[in-house]
Design a protein around this motif. Sequence first.
Motif, PDB file in Angstrom:
ATOM      1  N   UNK A   8       0.816  -1.210   0.000  1.00 16.00           N
ATOM      2  CA  UNK A   8       0.000   0.000   0.000  1.00 16.00           C
ATOM      3  C   UNK A   8       0.851   1.262   0.000  1.00 16.00           C
ATOM      4  N   UNK A   9       2.045   1.204   0.641  1.00 13.55           N
ATOM      5  CA  UNK A   9       2.912   2.375   0.676  1.00 13.55           C
ATOM      6  C   UNK A   9       3.372   2.768  -0.725  1.00 13.55           C
ATOM      7  N   UNK A  10       3.510   1.749  -1.609  1.00 10.51           N
ATOM      8  CA  UNK A  10       3.990   2.001  -2.968  1.00 10.51           C
ATOM      9  C   UNK A  10       2.875   2.452  -3.912  1.00 10.51           C
ATOM     10  N   UNK A  11       1.630   2.409  -3.469  1.00  8.78           N
ATOM     11  CA  UNK A  11       0.509   2.600  -4.389  1.00  8.78           C
ATOM     12  C   UNK A  11       0.580   3.886  -5.210  1.00  8.78           C
ATOM     13  N   UNK A  12       0.816   5.080  -4.614  1.00 10.77           N
ATOM     14  CA  UNK A  12       0.873   6.290  -5.440  1.00 10.77           C
ATOM     15  C   UNK A  12       1.980   6.232  -6.483  1.00 10.77           C
ATOM     16  N   UNK A  13       3.163   5.734  -6.070  1.00  9.87           N
ATOM     17  CA  UNK A  13       4.273   5.639  -7.016  1.00  9.87           C
ATOM     18  C   UNK A  13       3.978   4.603  -8.098  1.00  9.87           C
ATOM     19  N   UNK A  14       3.297   3.540  -7.723  1.00  9.79           N
ATOM     20  CA  UNK A  14       2.942   2.509  -8.693  1.00  9.79           C
ATOM     21  C   UNK A  14       1.968   3.053  -9.728  1.00  9.79           C
ATOM     22  N   UNK A  15       0.972   3.798  -9.257  1.00  8.99           N
ATOM     23  CA  UNK A  15       0.015   4.393 -10.204  1.00  8.99           C
ATOM     24  C   UNK A  15       0.721   5.348 -11.147  1.00  8.99           C
ATOM     25  N   UNK A  16       1.609   6.166 -10.587  1.00  6.03           N
ATOM     26  CA  UNK A  16       2.356   7.104 -11.433  1.00  6.03           C
ATOM     27  C   UNK A  16       3.227   6.345 -12.425  1.00  6.03           C
ATOM     28  N   UNK A  17       3.876   5.258 -11.944  1.00  3.77           N
ATOM     29  CA  UNK A  17       4.721   4.465 -12.821  1.00  3.77           C
ATOM     30  C   UNK A  17       3.947   3.855 -13.968  1.00  3.77           C
ATOM     31  N   UNK A  18       2.719   3.400 -13.682  1.00  5.50           N
ATOM     32  CA  UNK A  18       1.888   2.822 -14.739  1.00  5.50           C
ATOM     33  C   UNK A  18       1.688   3.821 -15.872  1.00  5.50           C
ATOM     34  N   UNK A  19       1.294   5.052 -15.513  1.00  8.20           N
ATOM     35  CA  UNK A  19       1.012   6.049 -16.548  1.00  8.20           C
ATOM     36  C   UNK A  19       2.284   6.552 -17.220  1.00  8.20           C
ATOM     37  N   UNK A  20       3.384   6.582 -16.483  1.00  2.00           N
ATOM     38  CA  UNK A  20       4.651   6.983 -17.089  1.00  2.00           C
ATOM     39  C   UNK A  20       5.107   5.964 -18.136  1.00  2.00           C
ATOM     40  N   UNK A  21       5.040   4.678 -17.769  1.00  2.00           N
ATOM     41  CA  UNK A  21       5.435   3.647 -18.725  1.00  2.00           C
ATOM     42  C   UNK A  21       4.487   3.638 -19.921  1.00  2.00           C
ATOM     43  N   UNK A  22       3.188   3.815 -19.660  1.00  2.00           N
ATOM     44  CA  UNK A  22       2.223   3.866 -20.762  1.00  2.00           C
ATOM     45  C   UNK A  22       2.549   5.020 -21.710  1.00  2.00           C
ATOM     46  N   UNK A  23       2.913   6.175 -21.143  1.00  2.00           N
ATOM     47  CA  UNK A  23       3.249   7.335 -21.972  1.00  2.00           C
ATOM     48  C   UNK A  23       4.518   7.092 -22.782  1.00  2.00           C
ATOM     49  N   UNK A  24       5.540   6.506 -22.141  1.00  2.37           N
ATOM     50  CA  UNK A  24       6.792   6.230 -22.842  1.00  2.37           C
ATOM     51  C   UNK A  24       6.570   5.182 -23.932  1.00  2.37           C
ATOM     52  N   UNK A  25       5.786   4.156 -23.628  1.00  2.00           N
ATOM     53  CA  UNK A  25       5.468   3.119 -24.619  1.00  2.00           C
ATOM     54  C   UNK A  25       4.771   3.747 -25.823  1.00  2.00           C
ATOM     55  N   UNK A  26       3.805   4.605 -25.548  1.00  2.00           N
ATOM     56  CA  UNK A  26       3.094   5.287 -26.636  1.00  2.00           C
ATOM     57  C   UNK A  26       4.064   6.121 -27.470  1.00  2.00           C
ATOM     58  N   UNK A  27       4.977   6.800 -26.789  1.00  2.00           N
ATOM     59  CA  UNK A  27       5.958   7.633 -27.475  1.00  2.00           C
ATOM     60  C   UNK A  27       6.834   6.803 -28.409  1.00  2.00           C
ATOM     61  N   UNK A  28       7.333   5.677 -27.909  1.00  2.00           N
ATOM     62  CA  UNK A  28       8.201   4.821 -28.725  1.00  2.00           C
ATOM     63  C   UNK A  28       7.438   4.278 -29.931  1.00  2.00           C
ATOM     64  N   UNK A  29       6.201   3.836 -29.712  1.00  5.69           N
ATOM     65  CA  UNK A  29       5.414   3.294 -30.820  1.00  5.69           C
ATOM     66  C   UNK A  29       5.054   4.370 -31.838  1.00  5.69           C
ATOM     67  N   UNK A  30       4.761   5.571 -31.363  1.00  2.00           N
ATOM     68  CA  UNK A  30       4.497   6.680 -32.287  1.00  2.00           C
ATOM     69  C   UNK A  30       5.743   6.994 -33.097  1.00  2.00           C
TER      70      UNK A  30
END
Length: 374
Positions: free
Chosen positions: A16-38
């Motif tokens: 639970x302590x990691x939850x905010x960082x985990x949520x942020x990490x999810x969207x960061x990786x999603x954004x980077x993945x989108x960037x690479x694919x674009x």
Amino acid sequence: MLEDSAPVPHRRAVSPFDAPRTRAGFWLVAAVYTLVMMGSTVPIPLYVLWAPKMGFGPFTTTLVFAVYALGTVVALVLCSPMSDRAGRRPLLTAGLLVTALSTMLFLVAGDVGTLLVARFLSGLGTGVYTATATATLNELSGPLFWVFLATLAPALVAVAITPETVAERHTPRLVVRRPTVPDQRAARSEFLRAATAVFAAFAVCGLFSSLVPAFLREELHVHNYAAVSAEVALLFFTAVATQLTAPQAWLDSRWPTPAFLVAGVAVFETGLWAGSLPVFVVGTVLAGIGIGLAFRRGIGVTQRLADPRRRADLLASYFLAAYTGTIIPTLALGLLDQATNEKAASLLLAVAVVVITVAAVRTAPRQHPTHATR
């Protein structure tokens, strides 16, 4: 040595302590993945400009795209198991660095050789991200080139601050891997059918990424480069939008995917032969829906069947089938174009896609077996 026999580490449980960082990490990786694919699509509309400048024709165009797909396959075969053992962040960082090098080569490319190397490295970076970022997102869910190159710097920062999801990491070893498939017969059959469907879907992507710009210019008389880019982008945008918005009933049923894909191929071929841009656009949208459904449904099947400790491995096999679908049909398309003409070559590819798609769905299993891979 064909397979890495090192013990497969377990994933770190997210507290639970990691939850905010985990949520942020999810969207960061999603954004980077989108960037690479674009970024991997940036060169597509530029082939029509590079061709007269560098003196190459349709076959070289398909070769350049096939080299990109080859780079992706090489990454899937050699690098995908590494993230299961060494961690996600090192591989994501390496993928960004390779993508940055590819982009710099595109900036200075003045000949076909440099273009081929740049496109191969682009595929290499995409391949690293394809399996690794998909696995990471699943675990966390619980002028032109200068702009793209500049965005990769913050992308490296985003990867650096993303939580690592592999708890016990080992020194990565470069090994040639056999494609991983589920052990159980029913699970293996379901996975192979999903892989066959995505093979057919990516064959259509290969057509749009290689020769459709030439089709639009020469057969449909579209000479505005922005319009050509928009038509190619329409297929991929529709596929992405479908993955995000598709009704669950469409994903649960085995018929919507082949129905849309076959209809799309039939309609855009009709538009090509009739010389009708509106009909071609309608076919593009239908095909994009079919591609999006095939890809999302296949990812769902692969995630469900995968051993959680080897998730990236099975995902790599799935994407290997996908990108093989861009190499073989695209090269065949280029060779056929040399022997006949663009319309006849695309018609033969369309027939092959329809046959493969129908063959994959006719015997699709109705059960949902549990995971077990080898």
